[in-house]
Design an enzyme around this catalytic site. Structure first.
Site, PDB file in Angstrom:
ATOM      1  N   ASP A 145      -0.469  10.344  -3.738  1.00  0.00           N
ATOM      2  CA  ASP A 145       0.697  10.725  -3.011  1.00  0.00           C
ATOM      3  C   ASP A 145       1.622  11.289  -4.214  1.00  0.00           C
ATOM      4  OD1 ASP A 145       2.767  11.640  -1.271  1.00  0.00           O
ATOM      5  OD2 ASP A 145       2.917   9.415  -0.428  1.00  0.00           O
ATOM      6  N   LYS A 178       1.274   4.661   3.258  1.00  0.00           N
ATOM      7  CA  LYS A 178      -0.066   5.326   3.172  1.00  0.00           C
ATOM      8  C   LYS A 178      -1.143   3.937   3.021  1.00  0.00           C
ATOM      9  CE  LYS A 178       0.913   9.910   2.350  1.00  0.00           C
ATOM     10  NZ  LYS A 178       2.208   9.908   2.107  1.00  0.00           N
ATOM     11  N   ASP A 201       1.948   1.861  -8.451  1.00  0.00           N
ATOM     12  CA  ASP A 201       3.458   2.743  -8.407  1.00  0.00           C
ATOM     13  C   ASP A 201       4.026   2.524  -9.780  1.00  0.00           C
ATOM     14  OD1 ASP A 201       4.969   4.773  -6.336  1.00  0.00           O
ATOM     15  OD2 ASP A 201       6.126   4.209  -8.280  1.00  0.00           O
ATOM     16  N   GLY A 203       4.623   1.860   0.433  1.00  0.00           N
ATOM     17  CA  GLY A 203       3.612   1.484   1.015  1.00  0.00           C
ATOM     18  C   GLY A 203       3.117   2.005   2.184  1.00  0.00           C
ATOM     19  N   CYS A 243       0.056   6.422  -6.325  1.00  0.00           N
ATOM     20  CA  CYS A 243       1.726   6.624  -5.986  1.00  0.00           C
ATOM     21  C   CYS A 243       1.669   5.775  -4.833  1.00  0.00           C
ATOM     22  CB  CYS A 243       1.941   8.157  -6.211  1.00  0.00           C
ATOM     23  SG  CYS A 243       1.287   8.820  -7.805  1.00  0.00           S
ATOM     24  N   ALA A 244       1.858   4.507  -4.671  1.00  0.00           N
ATOM     25  CA  ALA A 244       1.905   3.671  -3.460  1.00  0.00           C
ATOM     26  C   ALA A 244       3.323   3.867  -3.022  1.00  0.00           C
ATOM     27  CB  ALA A 244       1.344   2.562  -3.381  1.00  0.00           C
ATOM     28  N   CYS A 257       4.516  16.167  -0.131  1.00  0.00           N
ATOM     29  CA  CYS A 257       5.016  16.460   0.948  1.00  0.00           C
ATOM     30  C   CYS A 257       5.882  17.646   0.751  1.00  0.00           C
ATOM     31  CB  CYS A 257       6.297  15.296   1.255  1.00  0.00           C
ATOM     32  SG  CYS A 257       7.115  14.764   0.136  1.00  0.00           S
TER      33      CYS A 257
END
Length: 428
Positions: free
Chosen positions: A305, A244, A262, A242, A238-239, A358
């Site tokens: 992510d 990470k 993604d 970008g 799940c970029a 998060c």
């Protein structure tokens, strides 16, 4: 604009957000477009009042005994900007653009009330229905942990070690007051602004254009490093934009191969320019799931992510706190389960799956991981304490579950955004 005009504008924007249920960034942008006379300093000050009001919305309302936007605006100046009632009255006197002040009874109530007597969720400034989630996550410390999400955030940067080192970037940004972060080895921090202040526009710096650093919260940097990737095949499932992926490319020294994917092409679009500026050579970008099929059961590391409620980012996006509903939480949890089921297929035997959100809600974090492990017992927790200590040279933070390979970062305990990280290894 004087303080009175700025306060009046902030109250108008708060009213707009309340009546039209719109995101704060959208409301601020529309106000700026229709009030082009306002300078950048004015817009920053107005935005600060609005964001501060939303961060402490419940406690402001309780202390002022009013839900009116004007009461919120005045509470910000009294509680967060350091004004006294007398000083604020004098500051606004004679300002024809100043809003009408609340009645003297409101200020008397404000002075007499003690927040420690308010309901717990009001002290914490979070929706009451989320109290049980925070109690489950943090036990008796849940109120200070929730309160940690109510302050202004710092501006965090990550040094791109492909092009620079931390000493070099600190020197280039010396006028910003930037300092090294406490945990992330490539992190740099500019302290939160106060009052009407604003962070420096670091993306206008020549050093940014050269690719020496990226804007990235320290917690996000920590999550990328806990992936443990130093080479091999890595999938950032799940970029998004970008962040990470870039951190992984730098920590891997352009070795190995990173696949950034993604499902949302709009979120993925910025990654191309960012990769170019950073000087990465080991990243392939994918916008179709079918392009990943050759990677099934072949990746050494898969980073997820995951989509989440974003409760860990409330300092930066306080309006989302008040728009979050149980239905939204249920939707995010369903999306997380779908992503986990899709992404785990790419982990080879002996490879690792890293699940990141998060969010600080156990339903999205430990609960989600536990349900995944029940479905897939071949995934076992990694010894996270040893990895943390070897990567960062410090002991695990307070909210960690080393037995289950999990770490939770929070503003109150690690001075980062809220992040949850779980590392699992596929045994067979």
């Amino acid at each position: 604009m004087r303080l009175g005009g700025r306060l009046s504008a902030a109250i108008d924007i708060l009213s707009d957000i309340e009546t039209r249920h719109r995101p704060v960034a959208e409301a601020l942008k529309d106000w700026g477009l229709s009030h082009r006379f306002a300078g950048s300093g004015d817009r920053a000050a107005i935005g600060n009042i609005v964001y501060d009001a939303l961060r402490l919305k419940l406690s402001h309302q309780w202390l002022m005994q009013s839900e009116e936007p004007a009461a919120l605006g005045f509470a910000v100046l009294l509680r967060q900007w350091g004004y006294t009632v007398e000083g604020l009255t004098a500051e606004l006197e004679g300002d024809t653009f100043a809003p009408a002040a609340p009645g003297s009874d409101v200020f008397e109530t404000f002075a007499a009330r003690n927040l420690s007597e308010a309901p717990p969720h009001v002290q914490a400034d979070l929706p009451e229905w989320l109290q049980s989630e925070f109690e489950k996550a943090f036990g008796e410390h849940w109120i200070p942990e929730a309160q940690g999400l109510n302050g202004r955030p710092p501006l965090d940067l990550r040094v791109n070690r492909l092009k620079a080192n931390r000493e070099k970037v600190l020197k280039a940004l010396a006028r910003t007051g930037a300092v090294p972060t406490e945990v992330a080895p490539d992190g740099i921090r500019v302290a939160p602004v106060e009052g009407a202040g604003r962070h420096p526009n670091v993306t206008a710096e020549l050093s940014f254009a050269k690719g020496w650093f990226e804007v990235q919260d320290e917690g996000s940097q920590i999550a990328a490093l806990l992936t443990g990737a130093s080479g091999g095949q890595v999938l950032d499932y799940c970029a998004g934009g970008g962040g990470k992926t870039l951190a992984l490319a730098a920590s891997m020294g352009n070795k190995g191969q990173i696949h950034a994917y993604d499902a949302d092409r709009h979120r993925l679009a910025p990654i191309v320019e960012r990769l170019k500026r950073a000087g990465t050579r080991n990243v392939q970008v994918h916008d179709q799931a079918a392009q990943l099929e050759p990677l099934q059961w072949r990746c050494d590391h898969v980073l997820i992510d995951a989509p989440c409620t974003g409760t860990g980012t409330w300092r930066r996006r306080p309006d989302t706190k008040w728009r979050l509903t149980p239905e939204t939480l249920a939707q995010r949890m369903a999306e997380q389960e779908t992503v986990l089921e899709a992404a785990h297929r790419f982990v080879k035997p002996g490879g690792e799956l890293v699940y990141v959100t998060c969010s600080l809600l156990p339903s999205e974090n430990a609960g989600q991981v536990a349900r995944f492990r029940e479905r897939h017992p071949e995934f076992k927790p990694v010894e996270i304490a040893a990895r943390w200590e070897s990567t960062f040279g410090t002991a695990l933070p307070a909210h960690a579950d080393p037995e289950n390979g999990m770490v939770t970062l929070t503003p109150a305990t690690t001075a980062t955004d809220g992040f949850f990280i779980a590392v699992m290894r596929r045994l067979s």
